[in-house]
Design a protein around this motif. Structure first.
Motif, PDB file in Angstrom:
ATOM      1  N   ALA A  70     -14.361   9.854  -0.393  1.00 62.07           N
ATOM      2  CA  ALA A  70     -13.827  11.218  -0.237  1.00 62.07           C
ATOM      3  C   ALA A  70     -12.488  11.211   0.479  1.00 62.07           C
ATOM      4  CB  ALA A  70     -14.835  12.097   0.494  1.00 62.07           C
ATOM      5  N   GLY A  71     -11.600  10.303   0.030  1.00 62.34           N
ATOM      6  CA  GLY A  71     -10.202  10.388   0.453  1.00 62.34           C
ATOM      7  C   GLY A  71      -9.485  11.348  -0.485  1.00 62.34           C
ATOM      8  N   CYS A 111       0.804  -1.187   0.000  1.00 66.24           N
ATOM      9  CA  CYS A 111       0.000   0.000   0.000  1.00 66.24           C
ATOM     10  C   CYS A 111       0.848   1.252   0.000  1.00 66.24           C
ATOM     11  CB  CYS A 111      -0.839  -0.067   1.233  1.00 66.24           C
ATOM     12  SG  CYS A 111      -1.153   1.437   1.839  1.00 66.24           S
ATOM     13  N   VAL A 145     -17.281   8.076  -5.744  1.00 61.46           N
ATOM     14  CA  VAL A 145     -17.414   7.160  -4.603  1.00 61.46           C
ATOM     15  C   VAL A 145     -16.156   7.246  -3.738  1.00 61.46           C
ATOM     16  CG1 VAL A 145     -17.824   4.776  -3.877  1.00 61.46           C
ATOM     17  CG2 VAL A 145     -18.773   5.611  -6.045  1.00 61.46           C
ATOM     18  N   SER A 167     -17.922   7.167   5.535  1.00 67.92           N
ATOM     19  CA  SER A 167     -17.577   7.495   6.928  1.00 67.92           C
ATOM     20  C   SER A 167     -18.132   8.873   7.298  1.00 67.92           C
ATOM     21  CB  SER A 167     -16.064   7.465   7.122  1.00 67.92           C
ATOM     22  OG  SER A 167     -15.480   8.642   6.599  1.00 67.92           O
ATOM     23  N   TYR A 207      -0.799   3.714  11.500  1.00 72.94           N
ATOM     24  CA  TYR A 207      -0.419   3.498  12.889  1.00 72.94           C
ATOM     25  C   TYR A 207      -0.193   4.860  13.542  1.00 72.94           C
ATOM     26  CZ  TYR A 207       3.608   2.904   9.791  1.00 72.94           C
ATOM     27  OH  TYR A 207       4.504   3.016   8.753  1.00 72.94           O
ATOM     28  N   THR A 233      -7.913   7.436   4.248  1.00 67.37           N
ATOM     29  CA  THR A 233      -6.800   6.820   4.968  1.00 67.37           C
ATOM     30  C   THR A 233      -6.185   7.762   6.000  1.00 67.37           C
ATOM     31  OG1 THR A 233      -6.157   5.412   3.136  1.00 67.37           O
ATOM     32  CG2 THR A 233      -4.397   6.054   4.605  1.00 67.37           C
TER      33      THR A 233
HETATM   34  C1  LIG Z   1       0.394   3.122   6.153  1.00 63.95           C
HETATM   35  C2  LIG Z   1       0.245   3.974   4.940  1.00 63.95           C
HETATM   36  C3  LIG Z   1       1.166   4.956   4.667  1.00 63.95           C
HETATM   37  C4  LIG Z   1       1.047   5.760   3.550  1.00 63.95           C
HETATM   38  N1  LIG Z   1       1.955   6.752   3.330  1.00 63.95           N
HETATM   39  C5  LIG Z   1       1.812   7.557   2.265  1.00 63.95           C
HETATM   40  C6  LIG Z   1       2.685   8.675   2.074  1.00 63.95           C
HETATM   41  O1  LIG Z   1       3.577   8.934   2.869  1.00 63.95           O
HETATM   42  N2  LIG Z   1       2.502   9.460   0.985  1.00 63.95           N
HETATM   43  C7  LIG Z   1       1.501   9.212   0.081  1.00 63.95           C
HETATM   44  O2  LIG Z   1       1.371   9.968  -0.883  1.00 63.95           O
HETATM   45  N3  LIG Z   1       0.663   8.166   0.237  1.00 63.95           N
HETATM   46  C8  LIG Z   1       0.789   7.352   1.298  1.00 63.95           C
HETATM   47  N4  LIG Z   1      -0.087   6.317   1.487  1.00 63.95           N
HETATM   48  C9  LIG Z   1      -1.043   5.989   0.423  1.00 63.95           C
HETATM   49  C10 LIG Z   1      -2.444   6.579   0.660  1.00 63.95           C
HETATM   50  O3  LIG Z   1      -3.296   5.520   0.535  1.00 63.95           O
HETATM   51  C11 LIG Z   1      -2.719   7.698  -0.319  1.00 63.95           C
HETATM   52  O4  LIG Z   1      -1.940   8.808   0.066  1.00 63.95           O
HETATM   53  C12 LIG Z   1      -4.143   8.208  -0.351  1.00 63.95           C
HETATM   54  O5  LIG Z   1      -4.608   8.434   0.931  1.00 63.95           O
HETATM   55  C13 LIG Z   1      -5.097   7.315  -1.105  1.00 63.95           C
HETATM   56  O6  LIG Z   1      -6.308   7.989  -1.179  1.00 63.95           O
HETATM   57  P1  LIG Z   1      -7.635   7.318  -1.729  1.00 63.95           P
HETATM   58  O7  LIG Z   1      -8.635   8.406  -1.786  1.00 63.95           O
HETATM   59  O8  LIG Z   1      -7.316   6.552  -2.950  1.00 63.95           O
HETATM   60  O9  LIG Z   1      -8.051   6.223  -0.656  1.00 63.95           O
HETATM   61  P2  LIG Z   1      -8.548   6.427   0.841  1.00 63.95           P
HETATM   62  O10 LIG Z   1      -7.755   7.467   1.498  1.00 63.95           O
HETATM   63  O11 LIG Z   1      -8.568   5.080   1.423  1.00 63.95           O
HETATM   64  O12 LIG Z   1     -10.039   6.971   0.697  1.00 63.95           O
HETATM   65  C14 LIG Z   1     -11.091   6.168   0.225  1.00 63.95           C
HETATM   66  C15 LIG Z   1     -12.400   6.716   0.791  1.00 63.95           C
HETATM   67  O13 LIG Z   1     -13.483   6.022   0.185  1.00 63.95           O
HETATM   68  C16 LIG Z   1     -14.471   5.772   1.174  1.00 63.95           C
HETATM   69  N5  LIG Z   1     -15.275   4.645   0.719  1.00 63.95           N
HETATM   70  C17 LIG Z   1     -14.860   3.366   0.535  1.00 63.95           C
HETATM   71  N6  LIG Z   1     -15.886   2.605   0.116  1.00 63.95           N
HETATM   72  C18 LIG Z   1     -16.973   3.420   0.015  1.00 63.95           C
HETATM   73  C19 LIG Z   1     -18.327   3.217  -0.367  1.00 63.95           C
HETATM   74  N7  LIG Z   1     -18.782   2.010  -0.729  1.00 63.95           N
HETATM   75  N8  LIG Z   1     -19.176   4.278  -0.344  1.00 63.95           N
HETATM   76  C20 LIG Z   1     -18.723   5.507   0.022  1.00 63.95           C
HETATM   77  N9  LIG Z   1     -17.458   5.751   0.410  1.00 63.95           N
HETATM   78  C21 LIG Z   1     -16.590   4.717   0.396  1.00 63.95           C
HETATM   79  C22 LIG Z   1     -13.658   5.498   2.418  1.00 63.95           C
HETATM   80  O14 LIG Z   1     -14.422   5.663   3.594  1.00 63.95           O
HETATM   81  C23 LIG Z   1     -12.532   6.524   2.288  1.00 63.95           C
HETATM   82  O15 LIG Z   1     -12.877   7.746   2.892  1.00 63.95           O
HETATM   83  C24 LIG Z   1      -0.014   5.532   2.635  1.00 63.95           C
HETATM   84  C25 LIG Z   1      -0.958   4.558   2.920  1.00 63.95           C
HETATM   85  C26 LIG Z   1      -0.852   3.797   4.064  1.00 63.95           C
HETATM   86  C27 LIG Z   1      -1.905   2.770   4.357  1.00 63.95           C
END
Ligand SMILES: Cc1cc2nc3c(=O)[nH]c(=O)nc-3n(C[C@H](O)[C@H](O)[C@H](O)COP(=O)(O)OP(=O)(O)OC[C@H]3O[C@@H](n4cnc5c(N)ncnc54)[C@H](O)[C@@H]3O)c2cc1C
Length: 529
Positions: free
Chosen positions: A91-92, A13, A89, A115, A148, A121
């Motif tokens: 709002a990360g 990840c 879908v 949420s 963490y 995340t």
């Molecule tokens: C331990 C760790 C360390 C990391 N460190 C870094 C870093 O240093 N730098 C970096 O750039 N990236 C890092 N990342 C990667 C990180 O995942 C990305 O930065 C970014 O947060 C990804 O965003 P996202 O919107 O794709 O996913 P997420 O942040 O997971 O957001 C997804 C959203 O979708 C919502 N959701 C899911 N299913 C549904 C549904 N069915 N209906 C409505 N809402 C839903 C969730 O509730 C969540 O709010 C790290 C990840 C982890 C786990």
């Protein structure tokens, strides 16, 4: 979506790979030597001949049209502006920047977040799953977040902003460090959501349950459950999936695991080191999170044994630490319950902690012809559009091992521009040909299917290819160099690299200032009197 069997270990990840250090350094220097320079066209992601490039950006949509699917889109003749009604879908970070780009392009956005807040995340959740291995991410009460408590970013803040809204040079939650803690990133995302106007559009506690095409996918039905438990259905022109991919743990199958009497936990459920006090812990996997967690646990644990692929060059005790050993991957569990490593050693341990990454998981999608097979989501044209359903279904945020926030933004711009008709996709067959070609190249390079969305080492080519689609400049050389430097730091195995980075940046700045000559120094002395 059909999920086929996942492989033994995973994509990770975090942004980084599980290659060995030597292997990695060799590849980084290869990148340096052979990556195209900033303004050269990328070589690895050739534009499909059907793909019209975006020549210039327009300011606002002027027409409302119909779907750009099919022949019109493929020939590029669909050149009217279209304002689509789009469901986003999640709002990360991905959903937030996707919503901003869709709005900028003139689309209407309905924004679903299951949420109670935005940030995904980065909204640290101290809870853990009831099952330490998190095997059922769809179970009631399953935890989304995988951070963490002590987590600091593994990329410096200068690589974690969005265009027009940088993270560098600004402080959002009182943590000015180059590699800030997770609260700072969350505060940055909150500020971004406010300033870009997307915060007000988010429907919180709105979980998308099902996304299904109507007809050939010209329109899409979205069923969602609100805070009151009621389920509603709405119809949209398009759906952008941004549900994150660091929630559903990938746990490798270990030979003889039924003989294991100790504990097992995946890093998805790791929060603090205290439960591992005085334990002997085997940490499986050695990407960015694995390194951080192993180092953190070593401060309280009796022994930490890291099991990793590609570790041949550094087997044995790691000098930097009092109680950390590096091993090859786990070969199996012996009859006496000890963990046996491929290089021949064995240890008695209390816990196996898997830092083995995550699997893609889309519980709300059940689409003919779109699968997750050994952690390959496919077929997808350039990780974003399933050819059969393009352009009205898209995914933002699948690739990793790149500058993630920038990739999220470029993918979002591409989706927004394709939906409006500013840029067109190849025909369905053209996209499928490109997908097959990508798979063939992966296979030839000996890269397993499960690494499909791991961009490194070709990450620059992908970023530049996306930039070409949306008329943006190619990746700046400085950003590329910073990213390469971070990878080297991580592979030093010294988790103090983040603080050292700041010291090095400061001394580099001072050295540059000094090189600029005595006039500056004299004027500094004058003004400081
Ligand atoms: C331990 C760790 C360390 C990391 N460190 C870094 C870093 O240093 N730098 C970096 O750039 N990236 C890092 N990342 C990667 C990180 O995942 C990305 O930065 C970014 O947060 C990804 O965003 P996202 O919107 O794709 O996913 P997420 O942040 O997971 O957001 C997804 C959203 O979708 C919502 N959701 C899911 N299913 C549904 C549904 N069915 N209906 C409505 N809402 C839903 C969730 O509730 C969540 O709010 C790290 C990840 C982890 C786990």
């Amino acid at each position: 979506m059909v999920h086929k069997g996942a492989g033994n270990t995973s994509s990770t990840c975090s942004c980084f790979t599980t290659l060995g250090a030597e292997n990695f350094l060799a590849r980084v220097s290869h990148c340096r030597l052979h990556s195209p320079s900033v303004h050269q066209p990328p070589t690895d992601y050739p534009s499909h001949p059907d793909t019209p490039r975006l020549a210039r950006r327009h300011s606002a949509p002027t027409h409302h049209g119909t779907s750009p699917r099919g022949a019109e889109a493929s020939t590029g003749s669909w050149n009217r502006m279209r304002r689509a009604e789009v469901a986003v879908v999640g709002a990360g970070a991905a959903g937030l920047v996707a919503a901003r780009e869709l709005l900028r392009e003139g689309h209407a956005v309905a924004f679903f977040e299951k949420s109670g807040r935005t940030g995904g995340t980065w909204a640290y959740d101290p809870r853990a799953d009831a099952d330490p291995l998190g095997r059922d991410p769809a179970s009631p009460g399953a935890v989304h977040g995988s951070l963490y408590a002590s987590l600091r970013t593994n990329l410096p803040r200068e690589l974690m902003g969005f265009s027009g809204f940088p993270m560098a040079g600004r402080v959002f939650a009182g943590d000015p460090r180059a590699f800030p803690g997770h609260r700072e990133v969350l505060a940055f995302l909150d500020a971004f959501a406010e300033e870009s106007g997307v915060a007000a559009r988010v429907r919180l506690r709105a979980e998308v349950l099902r996304v299904a095409p109507l007809g050939q996918g010209e329109r899409w039905a979205v069923a969602w459950r609100g805070e009151d438990g009621e389920v509603a259905e709405e119809v949209f022109d398009a759906v952008v999936v941004c549900n994150g991919h660091c929630t559903a743990p990938l746990v490798p199958k270990i030979r003889g695991i039924d003989k294991w009497r100790g504990k097992q936990i995946h890093s998805h459920n790791y929060r603090v080191p205290e439960p591992f006090r005085d334990q002997s812990v085997v940490v499986v996997g050695f990407a960015a999170s694995g390194i951080d967690i192993a180092a953190e646990i070593s401060r309280v644990a009796k022994e930490v044994h890291i099991a990793a692929r590609y570790s041949e060059d550094r087997l044995g005790k790691i000098e930097l630490y009092q109680n950390v050993w590096m091993h090859a991957e786990i070969d199996g569990i012996q009859d006496d319950g000890r963990v046996h490593f491929a290089e021949g050693s064995a240890v008695a341990a209390d816990t196996i902690l898997y830092c083995t990454g995550y699997r893609y998981h889309f519980p709300f999608l059940d689409l003919d012809g779109l699968t997750v097979d050994d952690n390959r989501v496919g077929p997808l044209y350039r990780h974003v559009f399933p050819p059969k359903y393009a352009p009205n279904l898209s995914f933002v945020g699948l690739p990793f091992k790149t500058i993630i926030f920038q990739a999220l933004e470029l993918e979002s711009k591409w989706v927004a521009a394709v939906l409006s008709g500013h840029t067109a996709l190849p025909s369905e067959e053209g996209m499928m040909t490109a997908v097959r070609e990508d798979y063939r190249r992966m296979e030839e390079a000996g890269r397993p299917k499960r690494h499909t969305h791991a961009l490194w080492p070709e990450w620059v080519e992908y970023m530049n290819w996306l930039a070409d689609q949306v008329g943006e400049p190619h990746l700046e050389a400085r950003r590329r160099d910073v990213y390469d430097r971070v990878l080297k730091c991580i592979w030093s195995l010294d988790d103090r690299y983040r603080d050292r980075w700041e010291e090095e940046e400061e001394s580099a700045t001072v050295a540059t200032l000094q090189r600029k000559g005595s006039i500056c120094q004299a004027s500094y002395r004058d003004s400081s009197r």
